[in-house]
Design an enzyme around this catalytic site. Structure first.
Site, short mmCIF file in Angstrom:
data_model
loop_
_atom_site.label_atom_id
_atom_site.label_comp_id
_atom_site.label_asym_id
_atom_site.label_seq_id
_atom_site.Cartn_x
_atom_site.Cartn_y
_atom_site.Cartn_z
N CYS A 1 -1.96 2.82 9.27
CA CYS A 1 -2.98 1.84 8.84
C CYS A 1 -4.09 1.69 9.87
O CYS A 1 -5.20 1.29 9.52
CB CYS A 1 -2.37 0.44 8.67
N HIS B 1 0.88 -1.18 0.00
CA HIS B 1 0.00 0.00 0.00
C HIS B 1 0.91 1.23 0.00
O HIS B 1 1.95 1.21 0.66
CB HIS B 1 -0.83 0.07 1.29
N1 ARG Z 1 -3.22 -7.31 7.02
C1 ARG Z 1 -3.73 -6.11 6.41
C2 ARG Z 1 -3.83 -6.30 4.91
O1 ARG Z 1 -2.96 -6.92 4.34
C3 ARG Z 1 -2.86 -4.93 6.74
C4 ARG Z 1 -3.39 -3.64 6.20
C5 ARG Z 1 -2.48 -2.46 6.40
N2 ARG Z 1 -3.11 -1.28 6.00
C6 ARG Z 1 -2.52 -0.26 5.35
N3 ARG Z 1 -3.22 0.82 5.17
N4 ARG Z 1 -1.33 -0.35 4.86
O2 ARG Z 1 -4.74 -5.85 4.27
#
Ligand code: ARG
Length: 277
Positions: free
Chosen positions: A265, A169
């Site tokens: 996050c 992300h």
């Molecule tokens: N385990 C979650 C996923 O893979 C973590 C999300 C992290 N969120 C972020 N905004 N980077 O979706």
């Protein structure tokens, strides 16, 4: 510092766990979580953020272990929101819950084409001078979403291609800061995207994050005014941020790193101002 007009959405980690692997950080961490420690760390984050913003809570759901990462609920701009459509099927059951929350809280929602992957503020970050939205693609958001975002929000979208699966992300490797500063990890982007960044952010406003700090999710920071809230930063990075006028506030978030997330996050800014053109 005032907290008015500064609301942040968080979801308590009551049902947080690593049950599946949808990013490289989760591999090997199934059953490795210390849930009591996760609760404690999340509470410390909530208390820390509450010094600078008003916390809004959404109730967790027993079957949704990643719901704690509210950055992926959707993205907000003024009174409009775009709810996420997750790429991994494991998180899709979160979608109707977050959509309902946005509706109940008065946001106008975009009907995003259901075939397009889009993971909210995890991949869509407002430049803090309000001029454009830095929007990632390559892993969890598809470039097809970018035109829809630009049209609905009526703001320029700068497309940034992510190339390293660990930084899946954009908010894991890129953090726009107050007054147009930018903290980012250049190797996580392709050449064209680095050029797009460099043409928009002057050298003295770029704060380069090295592999070690990036691996500690230093870019996954919550910036409110001159505060930068994050899991951990090296002395060198803290000094660089201090020179730019920022103060780093560290909150240990080890348990959330096991799921591939950190401070940013775990939060969603709900008051993203629409800047006059
Ligand atoms: N385990 C979650 C996923 O893979 C973590 C999300 C992290 N969120 C972020 N905004 N980077 O979706």
């Amino acid at each position: 510092m005032t907290t008015s007009g500064n609301r942040i959405l968080m979801c308590p980690p009551d049902h947080f766990s690593v049950e599946y692997v949808i990013n490289p950080w989760m591999a090997g961490n199934e059953d490795a979580l210390d849930i009591d420690r996760a609760r404690h760390q999340w509470n410390r984050l909530r208390e820390t953020v509450a010094r600078y913003a008003e916390i809004v809570i959404i109730d967790p759901h027993p079957d949704l272990p990643d719901m704690v990462f509210t950055a992926n609920a959707g993205v907000v701009y003024g009174n409009k929101a775009i709810a996420s459509h997750f790429m991994p099927k494991e998180r899709r059951a979160e979608e109707p819950i977050f959509k309902q929350w946005f509706r109940d809280n008065g946001f106008e929602l975009l009907k995003l084409d259901e075939k397009i992957g889009f993971e909210g503020a995890g991949d869509c970050l407002l430049d803090r001078t309000g001029q454009w939205l830095w929007t990632g693609y390559g892993f969890r958001t598809e470039i097809e979403a970018h035109a829809e975002i630009q049209e609905f929000f009526d703001i320029e979208v700068v497309s940034i291609r992510l190339t390293d699966a660990r930084f899946y992300h954009i908010d894991t490797c890129f953090c726009p800061l107050t007054d147009g500063f930018l903290m980012y990890h250049p190797p996580a982007f392709d050449y064209e995207s680095r050029l797009a960044i460099e043409t928009r952010v002057p050298p003295h406003k770029r704060i380069i994050v090295d592999t070690m700090d990036a691996g500690n999710f230093a870019c996954n920071a919550i910036n409110i005014g001159d505060r930068v809230i994050l899991h951990r930063a090296s002395e060198a990075l803290k000094a660089r941020l201090m020179l730019a006028g920022f103060e780093v506030v560290e909150v240990r978030l080890t348990e959330f790193l096991k799921a591939g997330g950190s401070a940013k996050c775990l939060s969603l800014k709900l008051d993203e101002p629409v800047w006059p053109k």
